[in-house]
Each structure stands twice: as structure tokens, then as C-alpha cells.
Design a protein around this motif. Structure first.
Motif, PDB file in Angstrom:
ATOM      1  N   SER A 133       0.835  -1.198   0.000  1.00 55.86           N
ATOM      2  CA  SER A 133       0.000   0.000   0.000  1.00 55.86           C
ATOM      3  C   SER A 133       0.872   1.251   0.000  1.00 55.86           C
ATOM      4  O   SER A 133       2.101   1.183   0.113  1.00 55.86           O
ATOM      5  CB  SER A 133      -0.935   0.005   1.210  1.00 55.86           C
ATOM      6  OG  SER A 133      -0.247   0.444   2.367  1.00 55.86           O
ATOM      7  N   ASP A 134       0.227   2.420  -0.097  1.00 60.73           N
ATOM      8  CA  ASP A 134       0.972   3.677  -0.070  1.00 60.73           C
ATOM      9  C   ASP A 134       1.141   4.217   1.343  1.00 60.73           C
ATOM     10  O   ASP A 134       1.669   5.300   1.545  1.00 60.73           O
ATOM     11  CB  ASP A 134       0.278   4.722  -0.952  1.00 60.73           C
ATOM     12  CG  ASP A 134      -1.159   4.992  -0.512  1.00 60.73           C
ATOM     13  OD1 ASP A 134      -1.614   4.348   0.461  1.00 60.73           O
ATOM     14  OD2 ASP A 134      -1.823   5.835  -1.145  1.00 60.73           O
ATOM     15  N   LYS A 135       0.726   3.437   2.344  1.00 61.06           N
ATOM     16  CA  LYS A 135       0.891   3.844   3.739  1.00 61.06           C
ATOM     17  C   LYS A 135       2.269   3.415   4.242  1.00 61.06           C
ATOM     18  O   LYS A 135       2.678   2.264   4.052  1.00 61.06           O
ATOM     19  CB  LYS A 135      -0.194   3.213   4.622  1.00 61.06           C
ATOM     20  CG  LYS A 135      -1.618   3.518   4.165  1.00 61.06           C
ATOM     21  CD  LYS A 135      -1.946   4.992   4.308  1.00 61.06           C
ATOM     22  CE  LYS A 135      -3.434   5.253   4.117  1.00 61.06           C
ATOM     23  NZ  LYS A 135      -3.912   4.889   2.764  1.00 61.06           N
ATOM     24  N   GLN A 136       2.973   4.309   4.888  1.00 66.49           N
ATOM     25  CA  GLN A 136       4.310   4.014   5.385  1.00 66.49           C
ATOM     26  C   GLN A 136       4.248   3.393   6.783  1.00 66.49           C
ATOM     27  O   GLN A 136       3.627   3.956   7.690  1.00 66.49           O
ATOM     28  CB  GLN A 136       5.155   5.288   5.422  1.00 66.49           C
ATOM     29  CG  GLN A 136       5.480   5.856   4.059  1.00 66.49           C
ATOM     30  CD  GLN A 136       6.244   4.883   3.193  1.00 66.49           C
ATOM     31  OE1 GLN A 136       7.236   4.284   3.626  1.00 66.49           O
ATOM     32  NE2 GLN A 136       5.783   4.702   1.966  1.00 66.49           N
TER      33      GLN A 136
ATOM     34  N   THR B 246       4.965   2.448  10.568  1.00 63.97           N
ATOM     35  CA  THR B 246       5.487   3.239  11.685  1.00 63.97           C
ATOM     36  C   THR B 246       6.263   2.374  12.667  1.00 63.97           C
ATOM     37  O   THR B 246       6.484   2.768  13.811  1.00 63.97           O
ATOM     38  CB  THR B 246       4.325   3.943  12.424  1.00 63.97           C
ATOM     39  OG1 THR B 246       3.364   2.962  12.838  1.00 63.97           O
ATOM     40  CG2 THR B 246       3.649   4.967  11.530  1.00 63.97           C
TER      41      THR B 246
ATOM     42  N   LYS C  69      -1.312  -3.319  12.433  1.00 58.58           N
ATOM     43  CA  LYS C  69      -1.608  -2.448  11.292  1.00 58.58           C
ATOM     44  C   LYS C  69      -1.114  -3.008   9.971  1.00 58.58           C
ATOM     45  O   LYS C  69      -1.078  -2.309   8.965  1.00 58.58           O
ATOM     46  CB  LYS C  69      -1.020  -1.060  11.528  1.00 58.58           C
ATOM     47  CG  LYS C  69      -1.711  -0.286  12.653  1.00 58.58           C
ATOM     48  CD  LYS C  69      -1.206   1.136  12.748  1.00 58.58           C
ATOM     49  CE  LYS C  69      -1.677   1.967  11.549  1.00 58.58           C
ATOM     50  NZ  LYS C  69      -1.225   3.374  11.649  1.00 58.58           N
TER      51      LYS C  69
ATOM     52  N   THR D  29      -3.029  -2.372   6.936  1.00 66.22           N
ATOM     53  CA  THR D  29      -2.942  -1.008   6.420  1.00 66.22           C
ATOM     54  C   THR D  29      -1.764  -0.864   5.477  1.00 66.22           C
ATOM     55  O   THR D  29      -1.817  -0.118   4.498  1.00 66.22           O
ATOM     56  CB  THR D  29      -2.788  -0.003   7.586  1.00 66.22           C
ATOM     57  OG1 THR D  29      -3.874  -0.173   8.493  1.00 66.22           O
ATOM     58  CG2 THR D  29      -2.753   1.427   7.090  1.00 66.22           C
ATOM     59  N   TYR D  30      -0.700  -1.607   5.764  1.00 63.29           N
ATOM     60  CA  TYR D  30       0.517  -1.499   4.964  1.00 63.29           C
ATOM     61  C   TYR D  30       0.496  -2.408   3.742  1.00 63.29           C
ATOM     62  O   TYR D  30       1.363  -2.300   2.876  1.00 63.29           O
ATOM     63  CB  TYR D  30       1.737  -1.830   5.826  1.00 63.29           C
ATOM     64  CG  TYR D  30       1.829  -1.039   7.108  1.00 63.29           C
ATOM     65  CD1 TYR D  30       1.394   0.291   7.163  1.00 63.29           C
ATOM     66  CD2 TYR D  30       2.328  -1.614   8.271  1.00 63.29           C
ATOM     67  CE1 TYR D  30       1.474   1.012   8.341  1.00 63.29           C
ATOM     68  CE2 TYR D  30       2.411  -0.890   9.457  1.00 63.29           C
ATOM     69  CZ  TYR D  30       1.975   0.421   9.486  1.00 63.29           C
ATOM     70  OH  TYR D  30       2.054   1.140  10.659  1.00 63.29           O
TER      71      TYR D  30
ATOM     72  N   HIS E 253      -1.745  -3.871   0.416  1.00 61.19           N
ATOM     73  CA  HIS E 253      -2.852  -3.493  -0.463  1.00 61.19           C
ATOM     74  C   HIS E 253      -3.699  -4.729  -0.745  1.00 61.19           C
ATOM     75  O   HIS E 253      -3.333  -5.592  -1.542  1.00 61.19           O
ATOM     76  CB  HIS E 253      -2.313  -2.909  -1.776  1.00 61.19           C
ATOM     77  CG  HIS E 253      -3.374  -2.588  -2.776  1.00 61.19           C
ATOM     78  ND1 HIS E 253      -4.401  -1.711  -2.513  1.00 61.19           N
ATOM     79  CD2 HIS E 253      -3.580  -3.046  -4.037  1.00 61.19           C
ATOM     80  CE1 HIS E 253      -5.185  -1.620  -3.562  1.00 61.19           C
ATOM     81  NE2 HIS E 253      -4.714  -2.430  -4.502  1.00 61.19           N
TER      82      HIS E 253
END
Length: 287
Positions: A12-15, A17, A56, A59-60, A62
Motif C-alpha cells: 500500500s501507499d501507507k508508510q 510506523t 496495522k 494497512t501497509y 494493499h
């Protein structure tokens, strides 16, 4: 299934953390590579996660995803798979999420043998809540909440799975990228519940079970004469408290997934009558 999917398609485009150097980076990369290399597509994949540093991960990645509550990721994944057997379902969790509050669900998921995979990032500590002892922490492991050690033997997830009737038990090391990917691929391809416990070091709070420790300690079963279909040999390996094994420890040769035994082969997950036009497009865009 698609044969032209790439690893990057599952990113995904989420980095993330996570702390720099966290073992979960390598664990997730191997999961994405395994899904792509087994011909799966993000539109046909559902990733479920619980609570903790691993929580998460959906979220990371896709794909369709759900970030659930503590210890409850497995029943969500099972429900999704039984509602839509065409989905590739992968559940991700940590040792605290899976072997503490989620231990009951783990045992019964193993017994049921639904055709899905379960990847556990085992760093032997509670990382998200700043370093308490977890179910897999060593007995003498000193933390802020266990200054004299836990004074309890660690949970043995491999032995727990074997005693509950698991049809696929494996272990990998997140830093060994190619081997980790191969092992997760085998779990995905297995007909039934594919369980992989991953040594995924916490670089911030665990200074005992480190990358250096696992590099020196790990023994790859592919480099031995281990027979993965021999349950007695598997029992010997999972009860060997002196060796950190990676590879497929046990695989039942004639495993039949629960949904096949029960004749569940149709997609029951339909948009209900009256749902707004384009509802599924909105769901896909959200994830």
C-alpha cells in the motif's frame, strides 16, 4: 487467481510506523511475496490482523483488510473464508495477540482446519506497550513488569498446534528473506490451516532474542534429514527446547480443509438487496 501479479502490487501507499530494524518489515515483505508468487491478487485477498505491533499490517498491505480487536483475528478470518471460499485469507498477529488472549481461538482454528494461513510475528515481548513479558518470553527474562523474570516456562506454540491436530506447522526467521517467503508460500498452498511462527526480533525492547542470536541459533530443517510427514519426528522437534528450528516441521499429507468436508464451495458473501450502486467500488477504494 492471476499469474502476472507482482510483490509491489500488495504494497500500500501507507508508510509503516514500526521502529527502524523491526523484524516485522521482513515478515510482511515475505507475506506479500508469498501471496504474489502463489498467483493471488489483492482484489481476491483478505488480510486480518489483531492488536500489537503487527496489528496495522493490513494497512501497509494493499488488499481487503480488517484491523480487529485483541486476540480475535482468527475467528474473523475463518468467518470470511467460510462466507467466501474463493478468497485467499491470511491472518497476521503477534505472540501476545495470538498466544495470550487469542490462545483459545488459536487452538480451535487449528482443530477446524479451514483453508487459510496464519502468520505470527513472534518477538517474545509486548513491543507496542513498551516492553512487558509476553507468553513466549524466556522464564528468566527481566522487564519493567517482571524484574525477577517471568518465573513461568514460555508457551510453546508449535507444541500447542501439534497437540491440537494441526495439519501444517512451520517456523521461519524474518531476516532470512528468501527462506521466509518459501515457507509462507507453502503455508498458503497447503490444503488446510497453514500456521507459520516467525522469529521477528524486536530491536527496541528485547536485547536477548536478537538478529545475531537467531542467526547463530537457527537450524533449517531442510538441511537435515527431517521428515515433515512424520508426526513423531515433529513431536521431537517441537519439544526440543535447546534448538531454534526453521522450516516445515509437520505437514499432514492428506489434509482435507473443513469447508471441503462440509461441502462449502459457494460464495455466500453478496451485496444485500438495496445496497447503493457502486458500493463495492467504494469499499475497494477505501482499502
Amino acid at each position: 487467481m492471476s499469474s502476472d501479479v507482482r510483490f509491489i502490487d500488495f504494497k500500500s501507499d501507507k508508510q509503516p510506523t514500526w521502529c527502524p530494524g523491526c523484524g516485522d518489515f521482513g515478515t510482511m515483505n515475505g507475506m506479500m511475496k508469498a501471496l504474489a508468487e502463489t498467483g493471488n491478487h489483492p482484489d481476491d485477498t483478505f488480510v486480518v490482523a489483531g492488536i500489537g505491533c503487527s496489528g496495522k499490517i493490513g494497512t501497509y498491505m494493499h488488499s481487503y483488510a480488517l484491523h480487529g480487536v485483541h486476540g480475535r483475528a482468527l475467528p474473523v478470518g475463518i468467518g470470511a473464508k467460510l462466507a467466501n471460499p474463493e478468497l485467499e485469507v491470511m491472518v497476521a498477529g503477534g505472540d501476545g495477540d495470538g498466544y495470550s488472549i487469542g490462545a483459545g481461538h488459536f487452538v480451535h482454528a487449528v482443530r477446524r482446519n479451514v483453508d487459510m494461513s496464519y502468520v505470527v510475528m513472534d518477538n517474545r515481548i509486548y513491543g507496542l506497550t513498551k516492553g512487558q513479558a509476553s507468553p513466549t518470553s524466556r522464564e528468566d527474562f527481566e522487564t519493567s513488569t517482571t524484574p525477577d523474570g517471568t518465573n513461568m516456562p514460555p508457551v510453546n506454540p508449535l507444541a500447542l498446534a501439534l497437540s491440537a491436530g494441526a495439519t501444517f506447522i512451520a517456523q521461519s526467521f524474518s531476516s532470512d528473506s528468501q527462506r521466509h517467503t518459501e515457507i509462507v508460500k507453502e503455508a498458503v498452498e497447503h490444503d488446510g490451516f497453514g500456521f507459520v511462527n516467525v522469529y521477528s526480533p524486536c530491536v527496541t525492547f528485547n536485547d536477548v532474542d536478537t538478529y545475531d542470536y537467531f542467526r547463530d541459533a537457527v537450524v533449517d530443517l531442510d538441511e537435515t534429514d527431517h521428515d515433515r510427514h512424520d508426526k513423531d519426528a515433529a513431536r521431537e522437534k517441537v519439544l526440543d527446547g535447546d534448538t531454534e528450528y526453521t522450516g516445515v516441521i509437520y505437514q499432514e499429507e492428506n489434509s482435507v480443509p473443513w469447508e471441503e468436508r462440509e461441502g462449502l464451495d459457494e460464495n455466500m458473501a453478496e451485496i444485500p438487496d438495496g445496497a447503493p450502486e457502486g458500493a463495492m467500488d467504494l469499499v475497494r477504494e477505501f482499502y
